[in-house]
Design a protein around this motif. Structure first.
Motif, short mmCIF file in Angstrom:
data_model
loop_
_atom_site.label_atom_id
_atom_site.label_comp_id
_atom_site.label_asym_id
_atom_site.label_seq_id
_atom_site.Cartn_x
_atom_site.Cartn_y
_atom_site.Cartn_z
N GLN A 74 0.82 -1.20 0.00
CA GLN A 74 0.00 0.00 0.00
C GLN A 74 0.86 1.26 0.00
OE1 GLN A 74 -2.97 0.20 3.09
NE2 GLN A 74 -4.01 1.94 2.14
N GLY A 75 0.70 2.07 -1.02
CA GLY A 75 1.42 3.32 -1.13
C GLY A 75 2.81 3.21 -1.71
N LYS A 76 3.26 1.99 -2.04
CA LYS A 76 4.60 1.79 -2.57
C LYS A 76 4.54 1.20 -3.97
CE LYS A 76 6.59 1.01 2.03
NZ LYS A 76 7.36 0.06 2.88
N GLY A 77 5.28 1.78 -4.90
CA GLY A 77 5.18 1.30 -6.27
C GLY A 77 6.50 1.22 -6.99
N ILE A 78 6.51 0.43 -8.06
CA ILE A 78 7.60 0.38 -9.02
C ILE A 78 6.98 0.55 -10.40
CG2 ILE A 78 9.18 -1.02 -7.64
CD1 ILE A 78 8.28 -3.47 -9.19
N PHE A 79 7.78 0.96 -11.36
CA PHE A 79 7.23 1.22 -12.69
C PHE A 79 8.18 0.70 -13.74
CE2 PHE A 79 9.72 4.79 -11.26
CZ PHE A 79 10.46 5.18 -12.36
N ASP A 80 7.73 0.72 -15.01
CA ASP A 80 8.42 0.19 -16.19
C ASP A 80 8.11 -1.30 -16.30
OD1 ASP A 80 10.83 -1.24 -17.58
OD2 ASP A 80 10.93 0.83 -18.24
N SER A 81 7.56 -1.69 -17.45
CA SER A 81 7.11 -3.08 -17.62
C SER A 81 8.23 -4.09 -17.45
CB SER A 81 6.45 -3.26 -19.00
OG SER A 81 7.36 -3.02 -20.05
N ASN A 82 9.43 -3.79 -17.94
CA ASN A 82 10.53 -4.73 -17.81
C ASN A 82 10.92 -4.92 -16.35
OD1 ASN A 82 10.87 -5.27 -20.60
ND2 ASN A 82 11.99 -3.35 -20.85
N VAL A 83 10.98 -3.84 -15.60
CA VAL A 83 11.31 -3.90 -14.18
C VAL A 83 10.23 -4.67 -13.43
CG1 VAL A 83 11.66 -2.54 -12.08
CG2 VAL A 83 12.67 -1.79 -14.24
N ILE A 84 8.99 -4.33 -13.69
CA ILE A 84 7.86 -4.98 -13.01
C ILE A 84 7.85 -6.48 -13.29
CG2 ILE A 84 5.34 -5.19 -13.01
CD1 ILE A 84 5.25 -2.14 -13.50
N ASN A 85 8.03 -6.85 -14.55
CA ASN A 85 7.86 -8.26 -14.92
C ASN A 85 8.98 -9.14 -14.39
OD1 ASN A 85 5.52 -7.51 -16.15
ND2 ASN A 85 6.31 -7.63 -18.24
N VAL A 86 10.20 -8.65 -14.38
CA VAL A 86 11.29 -9.42 -13.78
C VAL A 86 11.08 -9.53 -12.27
CG1 VAL A 86 13.76 -9.45 -13.31
CG2 VAL A 86 12.95 -8.88 -15.60
N TYR A 87 10.64 -8.45 -11.66
CA TYR A 87 10.34 -8.49 -10.22
C TYR A 87 9.29 -9.56 -9.93
CZ TYR A 87 7.86 -7.26 -5.92
OH TYR A 87 7.24 -7.32 -4.70
#
Length: 255
Positions: A74-87
């Motif tokens: 909640q309230g914490k995010g990451i962005f960029d599809s490549n970063v998100i998908n590897v995560y």
């Protein structure tokens, strides 16, 4: 699920305790992350935003207001599809989407990199046709040819193997949209059945993958949205209305 895109002044929906992806329904980069979440069977909430009238709170999750953005707590995010998908693939390893072999993972990344010129050509053809140069068409078909050659060399149903993987989900959103180009008057960008037999077989297989099937939009739909965006009034919510959206008339090619 509502397809309504939230905009400036709209409140951030209450956090539901699951991962939350901020996206735009017609964005290929956001679709990449939707497909990965679907493929890994991860529970998540999906919030669409209007990219022309962005809600103020999107900048809390993505500094530039770009999508996709993933609220992982909640309230914490990451962005960029490549970063998100590897995560996501590393955080939730139960359904691995990347190759175990480091060399194959590197090769998959190179496929995506080599396909980027075709993606760029698509954007120009679809949204900025007056800027088209012969090199765009050349780069577009070169990208398709390289992808078909890779499929032939690997000899598997999908680039990842017998099942679709991250490399497939990364490329697919653009292939899905490429099919709209002939409807937009760009017949020279058609994926010819006689030339691209292997590639088209692959594309038909991708359409049947459960992660893709539940989010897939037809070429007709993509063409209709593209037309609205080119006219300066993108119809973000066209899927959330009762308006007729299945009878798009192809744009006549200018001589």
């Amino acid at each position: 699920m509502s397809e309504k895109h939230l905009q400036t002044g709209d409140a951030l929906p209450p956090f539901g305790g699951k991962l939350r992806l901020f996206a735009m329904r017609f964005c290929p980069y956001a679709e990449r992350s939707v497909l990965v979440l679907n493929a890994k069977n991860i529970p998540y909430d999906l919030v669409f935003i209007n990219l022309d009238q962005k809600p103020e709170w999107i900048f809390n999750f993505s500094p530039r207001g770009a999508v996709p953005a993933l609220e992982y707590e909640q309230g914490k995010g990451i962005f960029d599809s490549n970063v998100i998908n590897v995560y996501l693939d590393e955080k939730y390893p139960e359904v691995p989407l990347q190759a175990a072999d480091p060399l194959r993972r590197a090769q998959d990344k190179l496929i995506v990199e080599n396909f980027s010129a075709a993606q760029s050509a698509y954007y120009t053809a679809a949204f900025n046709a007056q800027a088209l140069q012969p090199s765009h068409l050349e780069n577009y078909h070169k990208g398709l040819e390289l992808l078909q050659k890779e499929l032939e060399t690997r000899g598997t149903k999908f680039l990842h193997g017998d099942q679709a993987g991250l490399v497939d989900y990364t490329l697919w959103p653009f292939l899905e949209r490429f099919e709209a180009l002939p409807l937009l008057g760009k017949s020279e960008y058609a994926i010819d059945k006689s030339k691209y037999v292997i590639l088209l077989t692959y594309m038909e297989s991708m359409k049947q993958v459960p992660a893709v099937k539940t989010y897939y939009l037809s070429a007709d739909m993509h063409a209709k949205f593209t037309e609205s965006r080119v006219k300066g009034d993108p119809n973000y919510n066209m899927l959330d209305s009762s308006a007729e959206v299945c009878c798009f008339r192809p744009r006549k090619k200018k001589e």
